[in-house]
Motif scaffolding. Structure first.
Motif, PDB file in Angstrom:
ATOM      1  N   LEU A 112       0.862  -1.145   0.013  1.00 17.68           N
ATOM      2  CA  LEU A 112      -0.095   0.095  -0.143  1.00 17.68           C
ATOM      3  C   LEU A 112       0.801   1.257   0.009  1.00 17.68           C
ATOM      4  CD1 LEU A 112      -2.698  -0.945   2.677  1.00 17.68           C
ATOM      5  CD2 LEU A 112      -3.058  -0.975   0.069  1.00 17.68           C
ATOM      6  N   SER A 113       0.652   2.060  -0.879  1.00 20.66           N
ATOM      7  CA  SER A 113       1.490   3.262  -1.022  1.00 20.66           C
ATOM      8  C   SER A 113       0.955   4.302  -0.066  1.00 20.66           C
ATOM      9  CB  SER A 113       1.470   3.925  -2.778  1.00 20.66           C
ATOM     10  OG  SER A 113       0.050   4.401  -2.662  1.00 20.66           O
ATOM     11  N   HIS A 114       1.816   5.400   0.282  1.00 22.05           N
ATOM     12  CA  HIS A 114       1.328   6.387   0.901  1.00 22.05           C
ATOM     13  C   HIS A 114       0.123   7.108   0.632  1.00 22.05           C
ATOM     14  CE1 HIS A 114       1.141  10.124   3.354  1.00 22.05           C
ATOM     15  NE2 HIS A 114       1.291  10.875   2.211  1.00 22.05           N
ATOM     16  N   ARG A 115      -0.146   7.239  -0.723  1.00 28.83           N
ATOM     17  CA  ARG A 115      -1.227   7.933  -1.271  1.00 28.83           C
ATOM     18  C   ARG A 115      -2.496   7.138  -1.220  1.00 28.83           C
ATOM     19  NH1 ARG A 115       0.054  11.249  -6.930  1.00 28.83           N
ATOM     20  NH2 ARG A 115       1.303  12.609  -6.187  1.00 28.83           N
ATOM     21  N   VAL A 116      -2.268   5.889  -1.144  1.00 26.92           N
ATOM     22  CA  VAL A 116      -3.412   4.955  -1.094  1.00 26.92           C
ATOM     23  C   VAL A 116      -4.051   5.315   0.504  1.00 26.92           C
ATOM     24  CG1 VAL A 116      -4.295   2.656  -0.847  1.00 26.92           C
ATOM     25  CG2 VAL A 116      -3.000   3.317  -2.789  1.00 26.92           C
ATOM     26  N   ILE A 117      -3.031   5.149   1.422  1.00 28.74           N
ATOM     27  CA  ILE A 117      -3.429   5.216   2.788  1.00 28.74           C
ATOM     28  C   ILE A 117      -4.018   6.938   3.141  1.00 28.74           C
ATOM     29  CG2 ILE A 117      -2.288   5.510   5.006  1.00 28.74           C
ATOM     30  CD1 ILE A 117      -0.553   3.017   4.100  1.00 28.74           C
ATOM     31  N   ALA A 118      -3.225   7.577   2.438  1.00 30.07           N
ATOM     32  CA  ALA A 118      -3.554   9.121   2.739  1.00 30.07           C
ATOM     33  C   ALA A 118      -5.145   9.465   2.296  1.00 30.07           C
ATOM     34  CB  ALA A 118      -2.810  10.226   1.743  1.00 30.07           C
ATOM     35  N   GLY A 119      -5.342   8.744   1.066  1.00 28.02           N
ATOM     36  CA  GLY A 119      -6.771   8.655   0.693  1.00 28.02           C
ATOM     37  C   GLY A 119      -7.836   8.162   1.771  1.00 28.02           C
ATOM     38  N   CYS A 146       2.068   6.803   8.439  1.00 21.01           N
ATOM     39  CA  CYS A 146       2.227   5.521   7.584  1.00 21.01           C
ATOM     40  C   CYS A 146       3.658   5.160   7.615  1.00 21.01           C
ATOM     41  CB  CYS A 146       1.395   5.251   6.276  1.00 21.01           C
ATOM     42  SG  CYS A 146       2.058   6.137   5.103  1.00 21.01           S
ATOM     43  N   GLY A 147       4.626   6.151   7.878  1.00 22.20           N
ATOM     44  CA  GLY A 147       6.005   5.828   7.725  1.00 22.20           C
ATOM     45  C   GLY A 147       6.592   6.154   6.194  1.00 22.20           C
ATOM     46  N   ASP A 148       5.903   6.556   5.555  1.00 21.21           N
ATOM     47  CA  ASP A 148       6.364   7.126   4.027  1.00 21.21           C
ATOM     48  C   ASP A 148       6.991   8.384   4.060  1.00 21.21           C
ATOM     49  OD1 ASP A 148       7.320   6.923   1.516  1.00 21.21           O
ATOM     50  OD2 ASP A 148       5.216   6.662   0.790  1.00 21.21           O
ATOM     51  N   CYS A 149       5.938   9.298   4.207  1.00 25.62           N
ATOM     52  CA  CYS A 149       6.710  10.815   4.188  1.00 25.62           C
ATOM     53  C   CYS A 149       7.313  11.049   5.405  1.00 25.62           C
ATOM     54  CB  CYS A 149       5.228  11.603   4.013  1.00 25.62           C
ATOM     55  SG  CYS A 149       4.664  11.551   2.089  1.00 25.62           S
ATOM     56  N   VAL A 150       6.692  10.672   6.464  1.00 25.10           N
ATOM     57  CA  VAL A 150       7.142  11.088   7.847  1.00 25.10           C
ATOM     58  C   VAL A 150       7.039   9.672   8.685  1.00 25.10           C
ATOM     59  CG1 VAL A 150       6.710  12.276  10.021  1.00 25.10           C
ATOM     60  CG2 VAL A 150       6.069  13.389   7.650  1.00 25.10           C
ATOM     61  N   ALA A 151       8.229   9.136   8.956  1.00 24.50           N
ATOM     62  CA  ALA A 151       8.516   8.013   9.698  1.00 24.50           C
ATOM     63  C   ALA A 151       8.296   8.344  11.347  1.00 24.50           C
ATOM     64  CB  ALA A 151       9.874   7.610   9.743  1.00 24.50           C
ATOM     65  N   GLN A 152       7.554   7.296  11.965  1.00 25.13           N
ATOM     66  CA  GLN A 152       7.544   7.076  13.469  1.00 25.13           C
ATOM     67  C   GLN A 152       8.726   6.684  13.935  1.00 25.13           C
ATOM     68  OE1 GLN A 152       4.625   4.352  14.574  1.00 25.13           O
ATOM     69  NE2 GLN A 152       3.076   5.164  13.086  1.00 25.13           N
ATOM     70  N   ILE A 161      -5.191  14.725   9.813  1.00 21.83           N
ATOM     71  CA  ILE A 161      -4.988  15.535   8.567  1.00 21.83           C
ATOM     72  C   ILE A 161      -3.550  15.564   8.132  1.00 21.83           C
ATOM     73  CG2 ILE A 161      -5.331  17.769   7.877  1.00 21.83           C
ATOM     74  CD1 ILE A 161      -7.887  18.040   9.255  1.00 21.83           C
ATOM     75  N   PRO A 162      -2.718  15.317   9.003  1.00 20.20           N
ATOM     76  CA  PRO A 162      -1.408  15.662   8.407  1.00 20.20           C
ATOM     77  C   PRO A 162      -0.978  14.342   7.541  1.00 20.20           C
ATOM     78  CG  PRO A 162      -1.308  16.151  10.685  1.00 20.20           C
ATOM     79  CD  PRO A 162      -2.648  15.758  10.661  1.00 20.20           C
ATOM     80  N   GLU A 163      -1.469  13.152   8.165  1.00 20.28           N
ATOM     81  CA  GLU A 163      -1.233  12.033   7.162  1.00 20.28           C
ATOM     82  C   GLU A 163      -2.034  12.380   5.872  1.00 20.28           C
ATOM     83  OE1 GLU A 163       0.137   8.460   5.583  1.00 20.28           O
ATOM     84  OE2 GLU A 163       0.951   9.806   7.218  1.00 20.28           O
ATOM     85  N   ALA A 164      -3.308  12.654   5.954  1.00 20.10           N
ATOM     86  CA  ALA A 164      -4.185  12.551   4.817  1.00 20.10           C
ATOM     87  C   ALA A 164      -3.718  13.436   3.670  1.00 20.10           C
ATOM     88  CB  ALA A 164      -5.667  12.889   5.231  1.00 20.10           C
ATOM     89  N   PHE A 165      -3.083  14.615   4.007  1.00 18.55           N
ATOM     90  CA  PHE A 165      -3.029  15.773   3.130  1.00 18.55           C
ATOM     91  C   PHE A 165      -1.356  15.927   2.652  1.00 18.55           C
ATOM     92  CE2 PHE A 165      -7.402  16.576   4.366  1.00 18.55           C
ATOM     93  CZ  PHE A 165      -7.772  16.866   3.184  1.00 18.55           C
TER      94      PHE A 165
END
Length: 255
Positions: free
Chosen positions: A33-40, A99-105, A226-230
């Motif tokens: 699952l890509s970040h974009r899918v999870i963000a959607g 989700c760890g893609d754009c910003v990692a935990q 919202i940060p993860e979604a956008f």
């Protein structure tokens, strides 16, 4: 007939089980699952929560109590959530729903104690939900079905994104399932306790608590979802959020 506090506990368990479903999807589909899918998916969940807060929680708080109580409760809920979230962020829980893609935990190696902070943060996210469900049945079950369904739908993307981020940070499956199996149990217990304790309260107290919970949910949405979604989202994420709002709005109206 089943006692009201037991019904509230079961509603709480059901709504929070969306987190477990999301976590199971994350572990099963990890890496696919890509970040974009999870963000959607997160954007859809965010739209659902906006509808629940605006259409049901604040309307009910305003109707049960008075305008001043509703406003004070909303601001207090947002302030308390933001303060606790700020403190938890200092210990590594700031990005718990990423989700760890754009910003990692952070991993435990990056920041010692972050695993516990993330788990506590997950509990914090679920407390307003438990408060709402605990109160929802006190008025004869008027709020229960629509609100619980909205929380259930919004919880799936939260579990999906957060568990994906946990996997990216190297956290074990045991840790992930302990968190996302434990939160529904805690939510159920808190919902049952809320209904039990406030069963004989006047309308004014539940109204303030509903507004307080609405403020906390709205703050959680702004700071954790919202940060993860956008961030680096796919095109039409705004439309996806609108569709989530519409789905919850229609569900609440049908109820």
């Amino acid at each position: 007939m089943m006692p009201v506090f037991v019904q509230a506990g079961l509603w709480g368990l059901f709504s929070a089980s969306g987190l477990t479903i999301g976590a199971l999807l994350a572990v099963t589909l990890y890496g696919r699952l890509s970040h974009r899918v999870i963000a959607g998916v997160m954007g859809f969940g965010g739209g659902v929560l906006i509808a629940v807060v605006a259409v049901e929680l604040m309307t009910e708080a305003y109707t049960r109590g008075d305008p001043l109580s509703a406003v004070a409760g909303l601001i207090a809920g947002g302030a308390v959530f933001s303060f606790i979230n700020w403190r938890l962020a200092e210990h590594g829980a700031k990005n718990r729903n990423r989700c760890g893609d754009c910003v990692a935990q952070p991993s435990e190696t990056d920041q010692k104690g972050s695993g516990l902070a993330i788990a506590v943060g997950a509990v914090l996210d679920g407390i307003p939900e438990a408060l709402v469900i605990g109160l929802s049945l006190l008025g004869g079950g008027k709020l229960a079905a629509g609100v619980v369904a909205g929380f259930f739908l919004a919880n799936i993307p939260q579990g999906l994104s957060s568990a994906s981020g946990m996997r990216s940070a190297g956290r074990s499956r045991r840790y992930i399932f302990t968190v996302w199996l434990g939160i529904p149990v805690i939510t159920a217990a808190a919902a049952a306790l809320g209904a039990l304790v406030l069963g004989s309260a006047s309308n004014e107290i539940p109204a303030v608590i509903l507004a307080f919970a609405a403020g906390a949910v709205l703050a959680m949405l702004a700071e954790a979802m919202i940060p993860e979604a956008f961030e680096n989202a796919q095109p039409f994420i705004g439309l996806i959020t609108v569709i989530g709002f519409l789905a919850a709005f229609l569900l609440l109206q049908l109820h």
